[in-house]
Design a protein around this motif. Structure first.
Motif, mmCIF file in Angstrom:
data_model
loop_
_atom_site.group_PDB
_atom_site.id
_atom_site.type_symbol
_atom_site.label_atom_id
_atom_site.label_comp_id
_atom_site.label_asym_id
_atom_site.label_seq_id
_atom_site.Cartn_x
_atom_site.Cartn_y
_atom_site.Cartn_z
ATOM 1 N N CYS A 57 -16.154 5.136 4.122
ATOM 2 C CA CYS A 57 -14.822 5.726 3.946
ATOM 3 C C CYS A 57 -14.783 7.195 4.351
ATOM 4 N N ASN A 58 -15.967 7.754 4.675
ATOM 5 C CA ASN A 58 -16.088 9.178 4.993
ATOM 6 C C ASN A 58 -15.576 10.026 3.829
ATOM 7 N N MET A 59 -16.014 9.646 2.610
ATOM 8 C CA MET A 59 -15.585 10.335 1.395
ATOM 9 C C MET A 59 -16.784 10.819 0.605
ATOM 10 N N HIS A 107 -3.646 8.976 -0.301
ATOM 11 C CA HIS A 107 -4.426 8.878 0.930
ATOM 12 C C HIS A 107 -5.868 8.428 0.683
ATOM 13 N N LEU A 108 -6.481 8.847 -0.411
ATOM 14 C CA LEU A 108 -7.854 8.422 -0.681
ATOM 15 C C LEU A 108 -7.915 6.945 -1.077
ATOM 16 N N GLU A 109 -6.968 6.524 -1.909
ATOM 17 C CA GLU A 109 -6.921 5.117 -2.308
ATOM 18 C C GLU A 109 -6.653 4.229 -1.099
ATOM 19 N N TYR A 110 -5.746 4.672 -0.242
ATOM 20 C CA TYR A 110 -5.419 3.887 0.947
ATOM 21 C C TYR A 110 -6.649 3.723 1.835
ATOM 22 N N ARG A 111 -7.354 4.806 2.073
ATOM 23 C CA ARG A 111 -8.548 4.755 2.933
ATOM 24 C C ARG A 111 -9.609 3.838 2.325
ATOM 25 N N ALA A 112 -9.865 3.991 1.038
ATOM 26 C CA ALA A 112 -10.871 3.154 0.385
ATOM 27 C C ALA A 112 -10.459 1.684 0.430
ATOM 28 N N HIS A 117 -8.469 0.155 2.567
ATOM 29 C CA HIS A 117 -8.542 -0.329 3.938
ATOM 30 C C HIS A 117 -9.988 -0.661 4.317
ATOM 31 N N VAL A 118 -10.896 0.258 4.040
ATOM 32 C CA VAL A 118 -12.303 0.043 4.389
ATOM 33 C C VAL A 118 -12.877 -1.134 3.605
ATOM 34 N N THR A 140 0.798 -1.229 0.000
ATOM 35 C CA THR A 140 0.000 0.000 0.000
ATOM 36 C C THR A 140 0.829 1.277 0.000
#
Length: 93
Positions: free
Chosen positions: A52-54, A21-26, A28-29, A16
């Motif tokens: 994802c709070n996106m 940061h957006l790809e990582y969060r998505a 992970h979730v 990872t």
């Protein structure tokens, strides 16, 4: 629903580190949801983006990058990742 799963920390970090940061969060979730579901999850963009709070447009871009990078696949209305399959080869239950 799985209460515990093995997490290969060095493998996760290596796999990872190039994600934004957006790809990582998505990612992970999505992986967490797949583990909780013991398999692929329904492709509900708004629901996953909310987890994802996106914003939806940010989530769509992140998801497109994950699909293009081979991190997740979408088919037949579900999102999945081969490594998240419970009981994968080499894993202990």
């Amino acid at each position: 629903m799985v209460a515990f799963y093995r997490h290969d920390i060095p493998g996760w970090m290596d796999g990872t580190e190039a994600l934004g940061h957006l790809e990582y969060r998505a990612y992970h979730v999505i992986c967490q949801l797949i583990h909780l579901n013991d398999g692929p999850i329904s492709f509900n963009e708004r629901g996953i983006a909310g987890r994802c709070n996106m914003r939806l447009d940010h989530f769509r871009r992140a998801l497109a990058a994950l699909v293009q990078g081979g991190k997740v696949r979408i088919a037949d209305g579900v999102v999945f990742n081969e490594r998240c399959v419970r009981g994968a080869p080499g894993e202990r239950p």
